[in-house]
Design a protein around this motif. Structure first.
Motif, PDB file in Angstrom:
ATOM      1  N   THR A  55       0.825  -1.205   0.000  1.00  0.00           N
ATOM      2  CA  THR A  55       0.000   0.000   0.000  1.00  0.00           C
ATOM      3  C   THR A  55       0.858   1.254   0.000  1.00  0.00           C
ATOM      4  OG1 THR A  55      -1.793  -1.134   1.156  1.00  0.00           O
ATOM      5  CG2 THR A  55      -1.782   1.268   1.240  1.00  0.00           C
ATOM      6  N   TYR A  56       1.844   1.316   0.882  1.00  0.00           N
ATOM      7  CA  TYR A  56       2.710   2.489   0.944  1.00  0.00           C
ATOM      8  C   TYR A  56       3.533   2.638  -0.328  1.00  0.00           C
ATOM      9  CZ  TYR A  56       1.542   3.132   5.859  1.00  0.00           C
ATOM     10  OH  TYR A  56       0.876   3.360   7.036  1.00  0.00           O
ATOM     11  N   PHE A  57       3.907   1.515  -0.924  1.00  0.00           N
ATOM     12  CA  PHE A  57       4.645   1.574  -2.187  1.00  0.00           C
ATOM     13  C   PHE A  57       3.807   2.244  -3.268  1.00  0.00           C
ATOM     14  CE2 PHE A  57       5.379  -0.430  -6.350  1.00  0.00           C
ATOM     15  CZ  PHE A  57       6.687  -0.023  -6.582  1.00  0.00           C
ATOM     16  N   GLN A  58       2.525   1.894  -3.342  1.00  0.00           N
ATOM     17  CA  GLN A  58       1.648   2.501  -4.338  1.00  0.00           C
ATOM     18  C   GLN A  58       1.468   3.999  -4.098  1.00  0.00           C
ATOM     19  OE1 GLN A  58      -1.992   0.077  -4.309  1.00  0.00           O
ATOM     20  NE2 GLN A  58      -1.394  -0.685  -6.316  1.00  0.00           N
ATOM     21  N   VAL A  59       1.330   4.387  -2.831  1.00  0.00           N
ATOM     22  CA  VAL A  59       1.156   5.802  -2.514  1.00  0.00           C
ATOM     23  C   VAL A  59       2.398   6.596  -2.891  1.00  0.00           C
ATOM     24  CG1 VAL A  59       0.843   7.464  -0.636  1.00  0.00           C
ATOM     25  CG2 VAL A  59      -0.507   5.355  -0.673  1.00  0.00           C
ATOM     26  N   ILE A  60       3.554   6.103  -2.522  1.00  0.00           N
ATOM     27  CA  ILE A  60       4.799   6.812  -2.824  1.00  0.00           C
ATOM     28  C   ILE A  60       5.049   6.858  -4.320  1.00  0.00           C
ATOM     29  CG2 ILE A  60       7.310   6.728  -2.525  1.00  0.00           C
ATOM     30  CD1 ILE A  60       6.789   5.490   0.238  1.00  0.00           C
ATOM     31  N   ARG A  61       4.749   5.767  -5.021  1.00  0.00           N
ATOM     32  CA  ARG A  61       4.948   5.747  -6.471  1.00  0.00           C
ATOM     33  C   ARG A  61       4.054   6.776  -7.146  1.00  0.00           C
ATOM     34  NH1 ARG A  61       3.498   0.398  -9.816  1.00  0.00           N
ATOM     35  NH2 ARG A  61       1.442   1.042  -9.043  1.00  0.00           N
ATOM     36  N   MET A  62       2.823   6.911  -6.680  1.00  0.00           N
ATOM     37  CA  MET A  62       1.918   7.883  -7.282  1.00  0.00           C
ATOM     38  C   MET A  62       2.429   9.301  -7.074  1.00  0.00           C
ATOM     39  SD  MET A  62      -2.105   8.579  -6.484  1.00  0.00           S
ATOM     40  CE  MET A  62      -2.946   9.964  -7.271  1.00  0.00           C
ATOM     41  N   LEU A  63       2.908   9.603  -5.879  1.00  0.00           N
ATOM     42  CA  LEU A  63       3.403  10.948  -5.613  1.00  0.00           C
ATOM     43  C   LEU A  63       4.683  11.233  -6.395  1.00  0.00           C
ATOM     44  CD1 LEU A  63       2.734  11.261  -1.783  1.00  0.00           C
ATOM     45  CD2 LEU A  63       1.517  12.366  -3.658  1.00  0.00           C
ATOM     46  N   ASN A  64       5.515  10.216  -6.562  1.00  0.00           N
ATOM     47  CA  ASN A  64       6.720  10.400  -7.375  1.00  0.00           C
ATOM     48  C   ASN A  64       6.352  10.691  -8.824  1.00  0.00           C
ATOM     49  OD1 ASN A  64       8.524  10.048  -5.271  1.00  0.00           O
ATOM     50  ND2 ASN A  64       8.656   7.828  -5.565  1.00  0.00           N
ATOM     51  N   ASN A  65       5.342  10.003  -9.339  1.00  0.00           N
ATOM     52  CA  ASN A  65       4.890  10.268 -10.708  1.00  0.00           C
ATOM     53  C   ASN A  65       4.332  11.677 -10.830  1.00  0.00           C
ATOM     54  OD1 ASN A  65       5.596   7.686 -11.513  1.00  0.00           O
ATOM     55  ND2 ASN A  65       3.549   6.850 -11.151  1.00  0.00           N
ATOM     56  N   ALA A  66       3.608  12.122  -9.799  1.00  0.00           N
ATOM     57  CA  ALA A  66       3.068  13.481  -9.814  1.00  0.00           C
ATOM     58  C   ALA A  66       4.192  14.511  -9.809  1.00  0.00           C
ATOM     59  CB  ALA A  66       2.146  13.693  -8.616  1.00  0.00           C
ATOM     60  N   THR A  67       5.255  14.208  -9.076  1.00  0.00           N
ATOM     61  CA  THR A  67       6.396  15.129  -9.039  1.00  0.00           C
ATOM     62  C   THR A  67       7.063  15.225 -10.393  1.00  0.00           C
ATOM     63  OG1 THR A  67       6.773  14.581  -6.699  1.00  0.00           O
ATOM     64  CG2 THR A  67       8.585  15.616  -7.907  1.00  0.00           C
TER      65      THR A  67
END
Length: 313
Positions: free
Chosen positions: A175-187
């Motif tokens: 779950t945390y991996f998905q959240v961090i990956r999404m924010l990295n993509n947004a960045t």
């Protein structure tokens, strides 16, 4: 070398267990106290942290019982410790689920799921505790009345505690991996659009949520040695490795302290504490620390993501 624990070894393990559980009791109790005293903390996101800390506090309390004699107190300690420890790591999955549903799926209905969370956590903990009574034969396992002598009892103990534990660890990590990956993509998208304001927000959010990616390591660090110790005890019944039992007791007992620091001492809690302290902080001492307010503002900005999520809920 595997040997039967001596009376001296058991006393050491009992002292370690009591000391580590006491630290966890104080840490988790502090978070419970903050939630009770500070009304601004009573948001849904921190309410889940409150339930986690309450479970940790009760788990630590019954762990502090130490090494009770066989009988009623032995069974009481074994069942209550099992129940509240299971509830503790299940509450971490509800926090991960809330974060994922809010950030990744952009849902705002998580507060409506509170009753389901309670049914899931307390119901699962109760079922696991009742199932554990099958083939139950409590005995003194190192420092607390939580072990079982029969192979059937040991297998059921492993299935009703360590299997859901590692399931929670895997779920939280994914779950945390998905959240961090999404924010990295947004960045990266913000960089491509040269939106400086959005870049700043995204970097701040990512910095805060990257810290959340380490939360599954708390459960791993707390129960890795315990898992190894249970497997070893199943393979080599009646024998114990002292250093492994030492690490098992110490790290498991500190789980509540680790959770209280990681989940509980966030920017909202620290800000509430600072504001109360400033009411009693002498003005002449405030002059000696002119950077305290600026440091507090930087602290809040570094955890902007957590505050945004709480405000949404």
């Amino acid at each position: 070398m595997a040997t039967v624990l001596s009376v001296h070894d058991r006393r050491i393990l009992t002292a370690v267990n009591s000391g580590a559980s006491s630290l966890s009791f104080v840490g988790s109790g502090f978070i419970v106290l903050c939630y009770s005293l500070f009304k601004e903390l009573r948001k849904f996101s921190f309410k889940l942290v409150f339930y986690l800390s309450l479970s940790d506090m009760l788990c630590s309390f019954f762990n502090m019982v130490g090494d009770p004699s066989k009988g009623f107190f032995c069974y009481a300690q074994g069942y209550t410790t099992h129940f509240f420890c299971v509830a503790s790591f299940l509450w971490t999955t509800t926090i991960a689920f809330t974060l994922h549903r809010t950030v990744v799926r952009h849902k705002t209905d998580v507060e409506d799921l509170e009753a389901i969370f309670h049914l899931y956590v307390w119901g699962t903990s109760l079922v696991m505790t009742v199932i554990r009574s099958i083939g139950n034969d409590h005995t003194h396992f190192g420092a607390w009345c939580w072990g079982q002598t029969g192979r059937t009892g040991k297998a059921i103990h492993f299935i009703t505690f360590y299997v859901p534990l590692w399931g929670a660890i895997l779920y939280n990590g994914f779950t945390y991996f998905q959240v961090i990956r999404m924010l990295n993509n947004a960045t990266r998208m913000a960089v491509g659009m040269s939106d400086r304001a959005y870049q700043f927000d995204s970097r701040t959010d990512t910095k805060a949520l990257n810290r959340w990616g380490y939360y599954p390591l708390i459960l791993i660090g707390s129960w890795a040695f315990g898992t190894i110790n249970r497997i070893h005890d199943f393979i080599e019944p009646g024998h114990n490795i002292f250093w492994l039992s030492f690490l098992d007791v110490g790290t498991a007992g500190l789980m509540g302290l680790f959770n209280s620091i990681a989940y509980g001492l966030n920017a909202s809690v620290r800000r509430a504490i600072y504001e109360r302290l400033e009411l009693f902080w002498p003005e002449r001492l405030q002059r000696w620390f002119p950077n305290s307010s600026r440091h507090r503002n930087q602290l809040q900005q570094s955890e902007l993501a957590a505050l945004k999520i709480q405000d949404q809920q």
